[in-house]
Write a protein that holds these residues in place. Structure first.
Motif, PDB file in Angstrom:
ATOM      1  N   ASP A   1       0.843  -1.195   0.000  1.00 51.89           N
ATOM      2  CA  ASP A   1       0.000   0.000   0.000  1.00 51.89           C
ATOM      3  C   ASP A   1       0.884   1.253   0.000  1.00 51.89           C
ATOM      4  OD1 ASP A   1      -1.750   2.038   0.487  1.00 51.89           O
ATOM      5  OD2 ASP A   1      -2.480   1.264   2.412  1.00 51.89           O
ATOM      6  N   ALA A   2       0.693   2.088  -1.030  1.00 51.82           N
ATOM      7  CA  ALA A   2       1.526   3.294  -1.144  1.00 51.82           C
ATOM      8  C   ALA A   2       1.305   4.256   0.022  1.00 51.82           C
ATOM      9  CB  ALA A   2       1.248   3.997  -2.472  1.00 51.82           C
TER      10      ALA A   2
ATOM     11  N   PRO B   1       9.068   8.778   4.815  1.00 52.03           N
ATOM     12  CA  PRO B   1      10.253   9.539   4.347  1.00 52.03           C
ATOM     13  C   PRO B   1      10.448   9.498   2.840  1.00 52.03           C
ATOM     14  CG  PRO B   1      10.824   8.062   6.176  1.00 52.03           C
ATOM     15  CD  PRO B   1       9.446   7.690   5.739  1.00 52.03           C
ATOM     16  N   TYR B   2       9.798   8.541   2.156  1.00 56.37           N
ATOM     17  CA  TYR B   2      10.004   8.385   0.720  1.00 56.37           C
ATOM     18  C   TYR B   2       8.920   9.042  -0.130  1.00 56.37           C
ATOM     19  CZ  TYR B   2      13.289   4.806   2.300  1.00 56.37           C
ATOM     20  OH  TYR B   2      14.321   4.153   2.908  1.00 56.37           O
ATOM     21  N   VAL B   3       7.958   9.697   0.543  1.00 59.21           N
ATOM     22  CA  VAL B   3       6.832  10.279  -0.192  1.00 59.21           C
ATOM     23  C   VAL B   3       7.259  11.566  -0.906  1.00 59.21           C
ATOM     24  CG1 VAL B   3       4.567  11.386   0.082  1.00 59.21           C
ATOM     25  CG2 VAL B   3       5.066   9.244   1.291  1.00 59.21           C
ATOM     26  N   SER B   4       6.881  11.669  -2.176  1.00 58.32           N
ATOM     27  CA  SER B   4       7.068  12.915  -2.955  1.00 58.32           C
ATOM     28  C   SER B   4       8.495  13.437  -2.847  1.00 58.32           C
ATOM     29  CB  SER B   4       6.090  13.995  -2.478  1.00 58.32           C
ATOM     30  OG  SER B   4       4.780  13.547  -2.651  1.00 58.32           O
ATOM     31  N   ILE B   5       9.426  12.594  -3.236  1.00 51.48           N
ATOM     32  CA  ILE B   5      10.848  12.913  -3.056  1.00 51.48           C
ATOM     33  C   ILE B   5      11.243  14.216  -3.750  1.00 51.48           C
ATOM     34  CG2 ILE B   5      13.160  12.157  -3.730  1.00 51.48           C
ATOM     35  CD1 ILE B   5      12.299   9.318  -3.137  1.00 51.48           C
ATOM     36  N   ARG B   6      10.801  14.393  -4.971  1.00 53.61           N
ATOM     37  CA  ARG B   6      11.245  15.587  -5.710  1.00 53.61           C
ATOM     38  C   ARG B   6      10.770  16.877  -5.079  1.00 53.61           C
ATOM     39  NH1 ARG B   6      10.744  13.889 -12.064  1.00 53.61           N
ATOM     40  NH2 ARG B   6      12.737  12.805 -12.154  1.00 53.61           N
ATOM     41  N   GLU B   7       9.505  16.899  -4.665  1.00 50.12           N
ATOM     42  CA  GLU B   7       8.979  18.111  -4.051  1.00 50.12           C
ATOM     43  C   GLU B   7       9.772  18.423  -2.782  1.00 50.12           C
ATOM     44  OE1 GLU B   7       7.219  15.714  -5.342  1.00 50.12           O
ATOM     45  OE2 GLU B   7       6.236  16.813  -6.959  1.00 50.12           O
TER      46      GLU B   7
ATOM     47  N   GLY C   1      16.110  16.077   9.404  1.00 48.96           N
ATOM     48  CA  GLY C   1      17.429  15.488   9.620  1.00 48.96           C
ATOM     49  C   GLY C   1      17.688  14.235   8.807  1.00 48.96           C
ATOM     50  N   ARG C   2      16.789  13.933   7.858  1.00 53.16           N
ATOM     51  CA  ARG C   2      16.974  12.751   7.030  1.00 53.16           C
ATOM     52  C   ARG C   2      17.459  13.145   5.636  1.00 53.16           C
ATOM     53  NH1 ARG C   2      11.840  11.396   9.522  1.00 53.16           N
ATOM     54  NH2 ARG C   2      12.079   9.532  10.824  1.00 53.16           N
ATOM     55  N   PHE C   3      18.028  12.198   4.918  1.00 49.52           N
ATOM     56  CA  PHE C   3      18.291  12.402   3.494  1.00 49.52           C
ATOM     57  C   PHE C   3      18.113  11.086   2.762  1.00 49.52           C
ATOM     58  CE2 PHE C   3      22.554  10.555   3.010  1.00 49.52           C
ATOM     59  CZ  PHE C   3      23.010  10.516   4.323  1.00 49.52           C
ATOM     60  N   ILE C   4      17.914  11.219   1.448  1.00 55.50           N
ATOM     61  CA  ILE C   4      17.603  10.068   0.599  1.00 55.50           C
ATOM     62  C   ILE C   4      18.762   9.826  -0.360  1.00 55.50           C
ATOM     63  CG2 ILE C   4      16.030   9.222  -1.226  1.00 55.50           C
ATOM     64  CD1 ILE C   4      14.634   9.385   1.441  1.00 55.50           C
ATOM     65  N   VAL C   5      19.142   8.574  -0.501  1.00 54.14           N
ATOM     66  CA  VAL C   5      20.085   8.246  -1.578  1.00 54.14           C
ATOM     67  C   VAL C   5      19.400   7.273  -2.531  1.00 54.14           C
ATOM     68  CG1 VAL C   5      22.052   8.544  -0.026  1.00 54.14           C
ATOM     69  CG2 VAL C   5      21.229   6.253  -0.530  1.00 54.14           C
ATOM     70  N   GLU C   6      19.861   7.263  -3.773  1.00 55.42           N
ATOM     71  CA  GLU C   6      19.241   6.382  -4.758  1.00 55.42           C
ATOM     72  C   GLU C   6      20.311   5.664  -5.558  1.00 55.42           C
ATOM     73  OE1 GLU C   6      16.981   8.618  -7.660  1.00 55.42           O
ATOM     74  OE2 GLU C   6      18.557  10.101  -7.884  1.00 55.42           O
TER      75      GLU C   6
ATOM     76  N   ALA D   1       7.113   7.567  -4.398  1.00 60.06           N
ATOM     77  CA  ALA D   1       8.144   8.566  -4.682  1.00 60.06           C
ATOM     78  C   ALA D   1       7.606   9.730  -5.509  1.00 60.06           C
ATOM     79  CB  ALA D   1       9.311   7.915  -5.415  1.00 60.06           C
ATOM     80  N   GLY D   2       6.580   9.454  -6.314  1.00 59.63           N
ATOM     81  CA  GLY D   2       5.999  10.516  -7.130  1.00 59.63           C
ATOM     82  C   GLY D   2       6.613  10.612  -8.512  1.00 59.63           C
ATOM     83  N   PHE D   3       7.528   9.720  -8.846  1.00 60.81           N
ATOM     84  CA  PHE D   3       8.112   9.660 -10.196  1.00 60.81           C
ATOM     85  C   PHE D   3       8.709   8.264 -10.368  1.00 60.81           C
ATOM     86  CE2 PHE D   3      11.581  10.816  -7.491  1.00 60.81           C
ATOM     87  CZ  PHE D   3      12.743  10.361  -8.092  1.00 60.81           C
ATOM     88  N   PRO D   4       8.992   7.841 -11.595  1.00 56.34           N
ATOM     89  CA  PRO D   4       9.472   6.469 -11.794  1.00 56.34           C
ATOM     90  C   PRO D   4      10.890   6.280 -11.241  1.00 56.34           C
ATOM     91  CG  PRO D   4       8.675   7.457 -13.857  1.00 56.34           C
ATOM     92  CD  PRO D   4       8.822   8.558 -12.867  1.00 56.34           C
ATOM     93  N   ILE D   5      11.028   5.364 -10.293  1.00 57.19           N
ATOM     94  CA  ILE D   5      12.332   5.053  -9.696  1.00 57.19           C
ATOM     95  C   ILE D   5      12.926   3.906 -10.515  1.00 57.19           C
ATOM     96  CG2 ILE D   5      13.513   4.317  -7.591  1.00 57.19           C
ATOM     97  CD1 ILE D   5      12.248   6.960  -7.171  1.00 57.19           C
ATOM     98  N   HIS D   6      13.530   4.279 -11.666  1.00 55.88           N
ATOM     99  CA  HIS D   6      14.002   3.242 -12.597  1.00 55.88           C
ATOM    100  C   HIS D   6      14.964   2.278 -11.933  1.00 55.88           C
ATOM    101  CE1 HIS D   6      12.007   5.202 -15.851  1.00 55.88           C
ATOM    102  NE2 HIS D   6      12.656   6.325 -15.646  1.00 55.88           N
ATOM    103  N   ARG D   7      15.823   2.820 -11.067  1.00 59.04           N
ATOM    104  CA  ARG D   7      16.843   1.946 -10.483  1.00 59.04           C
ATOM    105  C   ARG D   7      16.282   1.061  -9.379  1.00 59.04           C
ATOM    106  NH1 ARG D   7      20.730   7.154 -10.409  1.00 59.04           N
ATOM    107  NH2 ARG D   7      21.472   7.000 -12.549  1.00 59.04           N
ATOM    108  N   GLY D   8      15.086   1.431  -8.891  1.00 58.32           N
ATOM    109  CA  GLY D   8      14.425   0.580  -7.913  1.00 58.32           C
ATOM    110  C   GLY D   8      15.124   0.480  -6.566  1.00 58.32           C
TER     111      GLY D   8
END
Lengths: 269, 269
Positions: free
Chosen positions: B8-9, B16-22, B31-36, B90-97
């Motif tokens: 379930d999305a 923490p992974y919702v709407s990454i680009r925005e 205090g968090r950050f995302i790596v891909e 994430a709000g966009f295609p996470i090609h690398r998964g």
């Protein structure tokens, strides 16, 4: 100045400006290219070899751009439209309000580059930012031109031009053929071809004195140059920290070109 | 390994992974950050100082990533979801998964950088690509850390990490305060601070031998460093072609750092 007011986004005279981004991606086969922004337009007018077909600007930009537009040949139309019409045509917001369409014209022949003392040679560079950055660096360090194989991407792509700080518009280039043929042609013309590679057995850049004619050969990020190409050239490496020998391909070119420029200015390596 | 299947999305554990680009654009205050991506995740696990809070991967990536995931502390959850759920979150295609969420933790104090022999110092660098590229170059040429003023942008922004080739995850940095205070602190700690500038009166880089401790100071593209900052340092310029003295700020840093690295390895300028 031939000012043409446009009020309709479907005006056929604006055809080259329609859906710019989509056509960036698919490529243009009509021999035209688009530049954007005031600084790039000035470079196109003042320094480039290309024939400008038309200008397309937002209404509010006509007055601030009058100095630059005065350089235009009389017969080149300046299409002027309200910002919303401009955005509708282009398919995205043209914040800078300045576009121009030019013709690529006849491509240069490779011979045209062979008089240069320093050339940058790109092999399989398929990232537009890297090609643009490579042109900027070639210009900054006085290279006489850029030779790209046909796998490398077009320097006259909109983003490449921007990243090149306009250098792609005036620095002579040839984009054609294969790296292995380029190497032979360059060597026959007296060039020492430096194949940039992290190979441990390569000569160290800072210990080399450039020849009267030097070509800096760069391969794609990731795989780098094929061994078969490196083996035909002088392999040259940039000394880096152990454990992280990874720099951007255009940056590697900048360091090699800066070294050649410094040596040519000071007469020593 | 603590694998948690998600279907379930709207699952709150994925917050923490919702709407990454925005959230990239507005910044994160938690205090968090995302790596891909796989390579960056490997760097995060193998070399970084940061605490990983969770991993979020597409179902098909679980098997190919098993080697890397084996490095994870046992208590870190690995959320696994179908690709469409992942893209929806994430709000966009996470090609690398492959995504991971980590905590910035306590920032380093400036003192932690002062033991280094070579530092890169960034002033007002507000472009994430340039900050990322600066880190990559600092790592490649063995700088001991990066000092950024508070006007420079966050090296732990997703794109900066990617452009840095992961260097932003392990090269010590401090981002705080003002350039003028940094210069004083560095000089008090014995650093010769080289302010990179196109000023004609500046010393030429290739003629300088670095001190035992050297800091390379870079200002923003366009305006460059303020005179008030340059005047407190040793102004240093990179020789360029007349008529086009424009290189990218991270590239300028690379050339200066490569020079320092070469001199430190060979013991000469």
């Amino acid at each position: 100045m031939r000012i043409v007011s446009i009020s309709d986004a479907d005006d056929p005279r604006l055809a080259p400006y329609v859906s710019i981004r989509e056509r960036d991606l698919t490529g243009r086969s009509d021999g035209r290219f688009i530049v954007e922004g005031k600084v790039t337009l000035a470079t196109l007018l003042e320094r480039s070899l290309f024939e400008i077909e038309s200008i397309f600007i937002g209404q509010s930009r006509l007055e601030p751009l009058s100095d630059i537009l005065a350089l235009l040949p009389q017969d080149v139309p300046v299409y002027v439209a309200p910002q919303n019409v401009m955005d509708e045509v282009a398919g995205f917001p043209i914040h800078r309000g300045v576009l121009a369409c030019a013709r690529k014209g006849e491509p240069l022949a490779l011979d045209a580059l062979l008089e240069a003392e320093t050339l940058l040679v790109l092999n399989g560079i398929s990232n537009h930012d890297n090609v643009g950055a490579a042109f900027r660096n070639a210009a900054a360090f006085g290279a006489g031109g850029v030779l790209l194989d046909e796998q490398s991407c077009d320097p006259l792509y909109r983003k490449s031009i921007r990243v090149s700080a306009g250098a792609a518009l005036w620095l002579p280039f040839v984009r054609d053929g294969q790296g292995k043929d380029h190497i032979g042609r360059l060597q026959n013309a007296g060039f020492d071809v430096w194949a940039m590679t992290p190979r441990a057995t390569a000569a160290e850049l800072h210990q080399l004195k450039p020849s009267a004619k030097t070509a800096i050969l760069l391969g794609s990020e990731g795989p780098g140059l094929e061994d078969a190409l490196i083996d035909r050239c002088r392999p040259v490496r940039i000394a880096m920290a152990s454990g992280f020998d990874s720099i951007n391909v255009a940056t590697a070119g900048a360091i090699a070109l800066a070294h050649c420029h410094t040596c040519s200015v000071t007469g020593s390596a």
